[in-house]
Design an enzyme around this catalytic site. Structure first.
Site, short mmCIF file in Angstrom:
data_model
loop_
_atom_site.label_atom_id
_atom_site.label_comp_id
_atom_site.label_asym_id
_atom_site.label_seq_id
_atom_site.Cartn_x
_atom_site.Cartn_y
_atom_site.Cartn_z
N LYS A 11 0.14 -44.15 -12.18
CA LYS A 11 0.99 -43.35 -13.19
C LYS A 11 1.43 -44.31 -14.44
CE LYS A 11 2.21 -39.64 -10.18
NZ LYS A 11 3.27 -38.89 -9.94
N TYR A 51 -1.90 -30.51 -13.91
CA TYR A 51 -0.54 -30.30 -13.18
C TYR A 51 -0.38 -28.66 -12.91
CZ TYR A 51 0.87 -35.08 -11.75
OH TYR A 51 0.48 -36.26 -11.19
N ASN A 114 7.12 -42.26 -10.42
CA ASN A 114 6.80 -42.65 -9.15
C ASN A 114 5.65 -43.31 -8.76
OD1 ASN A 114 5.25 -40.38 -8.98
ND2 ASN A 114 6.40 -39.21 -7.30
N HIS A 117 -0.24 -41.09 -7.84
CA HIS A 117 -0.45 -39.75 -7.45
C HIS A 117 -1.44 -39.97 -6.13
CE1 HIS A 117 -1.74 -35.57 -7.31
NE2 HIS A 117 -3.09 -35.91 -7.31
N GLU A 128 -9.45 -32.67 -7.95
CA GLU A 128 -8.98 -33.60 -8.80
C GLU A 128 -10.06 -34.70 -9.30
OE1 GLU A 128 -4.64 -32.63 -7.24
OE2 GLU A 128 -5.34 -34.72 -6.55
N1 UDP Z 1 8.18 -34.49 -9.62
C1 UDP Z 1 9.40 -34.54 -10.49
N2 UDP Z 1 10.56 -33.80 -9.98
C2 UDP Z 1 10.47 -33.45 -8.74
C3 UDP Z 1 9.42 -33.30 -7.87
C4 UDP Z 1 8.04 -33.79 -8.42
O1 UDP Z 1 9.33 -35.11 -11.59
O2 UDP Z 1 11.64 -32.95 -8.40
C5 UDP Z 1 6.93 -35.02 -10.23
C6 UDP Z 1 6.71 -36.45 -9.43
O3 UDP Z 1 6.00 -37.25 -10.60
C7 UDP Z 1 5.57 -35.81 -8.61
C8 UDP Z 1 4.68 -34.85 -9.43
O4 UDP Z 1 5.71 -34.19 -10.09
O5 UDP Z 1 4.83 -37.07 -7.89
C9 UDP Z 1 4.09 -33.83 -8.47
O6 UDP Z 1 5.05 -33.20 -7.38
P1 UDP Z 1 4.67 -33.11 -6.11
O7 UDP Z 1 5.47 -32.16 -5.36
O8 UDP Z 1 3.21 -32.67 -5.84
O9 UDP Z 1 4.65 -34.61 -5.45
P2 UDP Z 1 3.82 -35.61 -4.81
O10 UDP Z 1 2.35 -34.75 -4.12
O11 UDP Z 1 2.97 -36.56 -6.08
O12 UDP Z 1 4.36 -36.73 -3.73
MG MG Z 2 1.14 -33.21 -5.13
#
Ligand code: UDP
Ligand code: MG
Length: 139
Positions: A11, A51, A114, A117, A128
Site C-alpha cells: 500500500k 474497494y 496498514n 492488502h 482482484e
Molecule cells: N480499514 C480502515 N478502517 C477500519 C477497517 C479497515 O481504514 O476500521 C481499511 C484498511 O486499510 C483495511 C481496508 O480498509 O486494510 C479493508 O478492510 P478489511 O476489513 O477488508 O481489512 P483487511 O482485509 O485489509 O485486513
Molecule cells: Mg479485506
C-alpha cells in the site's frame, strides 16, 4: 490443500517509506512465488472500484483517499493454501492486534495505513488479480 493463488498490494504508505523490498522479501521467504507484479497508481475512481465492497462502511472515503495517495505495488502470488497462509503472514487489519513477526506488525502504521492488502477468499483473489493483470502479464 492444492496450490492456489492470492492477490496482494504493497500500500502507499509502505511504498513511500521504501518498504517494498522488505515486504517482498518476507513474502518470498514465506514460500510464495510471484506470478505477476507491477508498480502503479490508483486514481480515486479505480481505488473506489477496487474497494466497492466496502462502500457503505464509515472508513470508505478515507480508504479511497489513502489508496490513491501514491504508488502501490500489486502482485499475484502462488503457494499451497495461498489465501489463508497469506492472511496469516500479513496479520490482523489493526497492527496493534497483529501477531509478532507478521508484515503488518513490522510495517503498518495504523488500521488504515496498514502496509499490505491480502485477498480474503479464492473468488476475491481471482477478481482482484483480474482487476490489475491481463493474461499476458502473468507467468
Ligand atoms: N480499514 C480502515 N478502517 C477500519 C477497517 C479497515 O481504514 O476500521 C481499511 C484498511 O486499510 C483495511 C481496508 O480498509 O486494510 C479493508 O478492510 P478489511 O476489513 O477488508 O481489512 P483487511 O482485509 O485489509 O485486513
Ligand atoms: Mg479485506
Amino acid at each position: 490443500m492444492a496450490t492456489n493463488r492470492t492477490f496482494t498490494m504493497v500500500k502507499p504508505d509502505a511504498v513511500a517509506d521504501g518498504n517494498t523490498g522488505g515486504i517482498l522479501q518476507m513474502i518470498q521467504k514465506a514460500g510464495f512465488k510471484i506470478v505477476a507484479m507491477k508498480q502503479t497508481r490508483l486514481s480515486k475512481e479505480t481505488a473506489g472500484a477496487f474497494y466497492a465492497v466496502h462502500k457503505e462502511r464509515p472508513f470508505y472515503g478515507e480508504l479511497v483517499d489513502y489508496m490513491s495517495s501514491g504508488p502501490i505495488v500489486a502482485a499475484i502470488l502462488e503457494k499451497n493454501d495461498a489465501v489463508a497462509d497469506f492472511r496469516k503472514l500479513i496479520g490482523a487489519t489493526d497492527p496493534a492486534k497483529a501477531d509478532a513477526g507478521t508484515i503488518r506488525k513490522l510495517y503498518a502504521k495504523s488500521i488504515s495505513a496498514n502496509a499490505v492488502h491480502g485477498s480474503d477468499s479464492d473468488d476475491n483473489a481471482r477478481i482482484e488479480g483480474d482487476f490489475f493483470f491481463s493474461s499476458l502479464e502473468r507467468v
